[in-house]
Design an enzyme around this catalytic site. Structure first.
Site, PDB file in Angstrom:
ATOM      1  N   SER A   1     107.094  41.922  46.770  1.00 21.99           N
ATOM      2  CA  SER A   1     107.528  42.426  48.073  1.00 21.99           C
ATOM      3  C   SER A   1     106.779  41.672  49.169  1.00 21.99           C
ATOM      4  O   SER A   1     105.713  41.091  48.930  1.00 21.99           O
ATOM      5  CB  SER A   1     107.198  43.919  48.136  1.00 21.99           C
ATOM      6  OG  SER A   1     106.948  44.351  49.434  1.00 21.99           O
TER       7      SER A   1
ATOM      8  N   TYR B   1     101.520  51.202  47.515  1.00 26.81           N
ATOM      9  CA  TYR B   1     102.687  50.378  47.180  1.00 26.81           C
ATOM     10  C   TYR B   1     102.342  48.899  47.366  1.00 26.81           C
ATOM     11  O   TYR B   1     102.616  48.062  46.502  1.00 26.81           O
ATOM     12  CB  TYR B   1     103.855  50.790  48.075  1.00 26.81           C
ATOM     13  CG  TYR B   1     105.110  49.958  47.872  1.00 26.81           C
ATOM     14  CD1 TYR B   1     105.994  50.256  46.852  1.00 26.81           C
ATOM     15  CD2 TYR B   1     105.397  48.877  48.711  1.00 26.81           C
ATOM     16  CE1 TYR B   1     107.142  49.498  46.665  1.00 26.81           C
ATOM     17  CE2 TYR B   1     106.537  48.118  48.536  1.00 26.81           C
ATOM     18  CZ  TYR B   1     107.404  48.431  47.510  1.00 26.81           C
ATOM     19  OH  TYR B   1     108.532  47.680  47.328  1.00 26.81           O
TER      20      TYR B   1
HETATM   21  P1  NAI Z   1     115.966  51.884  44.412  1.00 26.86           P
HETATM   22  O1  NAI Z   1     115.193  53.150  44.594  1.00 26.86           O
HETATM   23  O2  NAI Z   1     117.321  51.779  44.959  1.00 26.86           O
HETATM   24  O3  NAI Z   1     116.004  51.503  42.852  1.00 26.86           O
HETATM   25  C1  NAI Z   1     114.891  51.640  42.025  1.00 26.86           C
HETATM   26  C2  NAI Z   1     115.360  52.011  40.631  1.00 26.86           C
HETATM   27  O4  NAI Z   1     114.195  52.118  39.774  1.00 26.86           O
HETATM   28  C3  NAI Z   1     116.076  53.377  40.570  1.00 26.86           C
HETATM   29  O5  NAI Z   1     117.310  53.256  39.908  1.00 26.86           O
HETATM   30  C4  NAI Z   1     115.119  54.260  39.810  1.00 26.86           C
HETATM   31  O6  NAI Z   1     115.763  55.266  39.023  1.00 26.86           O
HETATM   32  C5  NAI Z   1     114.387  53.239  38.934  1.00 26.86           C
HETATM   33  N1  NAI Z   1     113.110  53.760  38.444  1.00 26.86           N
HETATM   34  C6  NAI Z   1     112.182  54.473  39.138  1.00 26.86           C
HETATM   35  N2  NAI Z   1     111.187  54.835  38.327  1.00 26.86           N
HETATM   36  C7  NAI Z   1     111.465  54.325  37.094  1.00 26.86           C
HETATM   37  C8  NAI Z   1     110.808  54.354  35.847  1.00 26.86           C
HETATM   38  N3  NAI Z   1     109.658  55.015  35.680  1.00 26.86           N
HETATM   39  N4  NAI Z   1     111.376  53.709  34.804  1.00 26.86           N
HETATM   40  C9  NAI Z   1     112.543  53.058  34.965  1.00 26.86           C
HETATM   41  N5  NAI Z   1     113.233  53.013  36.112  1.00 26.86           N
HETATM   42  C10 NAI Z   1     112.692  53.636  37.165  1.00 26.86           C
HETATM   43  O7  NAI Z   1     115.020  50.758  45.022  1.00 26.86           O
HETATM   44  P2  NAI Z   1     115.268  49.198  45.304  1.00 26.86           P
HETATM   45  O8  NAI Z   1     115.100  49.004  46.743  1.00 26.86           O
HETATM   46  O9  NAI Z   1     116.465  48.703  44.631  1.00 26.86           O
HETATM   47  O10 NAI Z   1     113.965  48.600  44.618  1.00 26.86           O
HETATM   48  C11 NAI Z   1     113.993  47.732  43.491  1.00 26.86           C
HETATM   49  C12 NAI Z   1     112.705  46.935  43.450  1.00 26.86           C
HETATM   50  O11 NAI Z   1     112.617  46.123  44.616  1.00 26.86           O
HETATM   51  C13 NAI Z   1     111.437  47.809  43.447  1.00 26.86           C
HETATM   52  O12 NAI Z   1     110.484  47.219  42.577  1.00 26.86           O
HETATM   53  C14 NAI Z   1     110.961  47.724  44.885  1.00 26.86           C
HETATM   54  O13 NAI Z   1     109.569  47.940  44.990  1.00 26.86           O
HETATM   55  C15 NAI Z   1     111.354  46.303  45.244  1.00 26.86           C
HETATM   56  N6  NAI Z   1     111.484  46.044  46.666  1.00 26.86           N
HETATM   57  C16 NAI Z   1     112.303  46.818  47.443  1.00 26.86           C
HETATM   58  C17 NAI Z   1     112.381  46.584  48.805  1.00 26.86           C
HETATM   59  C18 NAI Z   1     113.201  47.458  49.718  1.00 26.86           C
HETATM   60  O14 NAI Z   1     112.995  47.394  50.953  1.00 26.86           O
HETATM   61  N7  NAI Z   1     114.146  48.240  49.229  1.00 26.86           N
HETATM   62  C19 NAI Z   1     111.623  45.478  49.443  1.00 26.86           C
HETATM   63  C20 NAI Z   1     110.818  44.728  48.530  1.00 26.86           C
HETATM   64  C21 NAI Z   1     110.758  44.998  47.193  1.00 26.86           C
END
Ligand code: NAI
Length: 253
Positions: free
Chosen positions: A133, A146
């Site tokens: 990130s 985070y």
């Molecule tokens: P999101 O919340 O839409 O998706 C995250 C997914 O991870 C969800 O489907 C959730 O059920 C799953 N998850 C959570 N805990 C889990 C576990 N213990 N085991 C397996 N799956 C689990 O979030 P998003 O935005 O798609 O994030 C994806 C990645 O991108 C994350 O690592 C986040 O930190 C990173 N990221 C996101 C940014 C943003 O602004 N949305 C910016 C930079 C990085």
């Protein structure tokens, strides 16, 4: 046909990435802790291999990797995308919640990466792509744990890029600033830094970066978006005091 295993595939960036790789003919393994959303996605994508998986469970991670590889004849790319965020003042977040951020974002990623290693060794185009990130550039107020978790992802990526590079396994990370996904849009606290930097990326933008990283030569760190690329450059050229000042200004309440 190349094979990719995705964690956190049922929402946001993981989901957009799954759809993009599917459109491009890859064999997909979809995993997520959210069973219902995962089943819905799998039925949209020709019932491809899917498994409910909590990445903090190392034994379940091993089984998932082995079963996916057995089903699809191997594994080429692991996309470590599962993650959680809790924005807020550090002291308003419980010790349990701070720990959960580290457990999922760091230990979960280590579990999956370890489990995938023997399978990646058998691929001649192996890669691990980690979701880091923009908050791994400088400790980000209201994102402390985070941000710490993403610095850990950054360090793991740098170390394994060298260690596993010797084994022919590419290891790299993706560093976007704010992306419009449920992680951000459904958050109960919104840090001022989010509105000052703006949310100018969507999940499809990041999926395209992941696809590029999987199919072309890519550097170890892949910042996304013009503004953040500029910040990365200025962080390299200017003393870190300048980034601190910028962060202080952007996060003021
Ligand atoms: P999101 O919340 O839409 O998706 C995250 C997914 O991870 C969800 O489907 C959730 O059920 C799953 N998850 C959570 N805990 C889990 C576990 N213990 N085991 C397996 N799956 C689990 O979030 P998003 O935005 O798609 O994030 C994806 C990645 O991108 C994350 O690592 C986040 O930190 C990173 N990221 C996101 C940014 C943003 O602004 N949305 C910016 C930079 C990085």
């Amino acid at each position: 046909m190349k094979r990719i295993l995705i964690t956190g595939a049922a929402s946001g960036i993981g989901l957009a990435t799954a759809r993009l790789f599917h459109r491009n003919g890859w064999t997909l393994g979809l995993t997520d802790i959210n069973h219902d959303a995962l089943v819905e996605l799998a039925s949209e994508l020709d019932q491809c291999w899917h498994r409910q998986l909590d990445v903090t469970d190392d034994i379940a991670c091993r089984h998932a990797c082995q079963e996916f590889a057995a089903d699809s004849g191997g594994l080429d790319v692991l996309f470590n995308c599962a993650g959680i965020l809790q924005m807020g003042h550090f002291e308003d977040i419980s010790a349990e919640q701070h720990k959960r951020i580290i457990d999922i974002n760091v230990t979960g990623l280590i579990n999956m990466t370890l489990a995938a290693h023997p399978l990646l060794q058998d691929s001649n185009s192996a890669a691990v792509i980690n979701m880091s990130s923009a908050s791994a550039l400088y400790g980000t107020p209201h994102f402390a744990s985070y941000s710490a978790s993403k610095f850990a992802v950054r360090a793991l990526t740098e170390a394994l890029d060298i260690e596993w590079g010797r084994q022919g396994i590419r290891v790299l990370d993706i560093m976007p600033p704010f992306v419009s996904t449920p992680m951000l849009t459904e958050a109960s606290f919104r840090s001022p830094v989010v509105d000052r930097m703006g949310v100018n990326l969507d999940a499809d933008d990041i999926a395209r970066t992941v696809f590029q990283a999987a199919t072309e030569t890519a550097p170890v760190h892949n910042p996304v978006g013009g503004v953040f690329k500029l910040m990365t450059l200025s962080n390299k050229l200017l003393p870190s005091r300048a980034t601190r000042l910028l962060m202080q200004f952007m996060s003021r309440e």
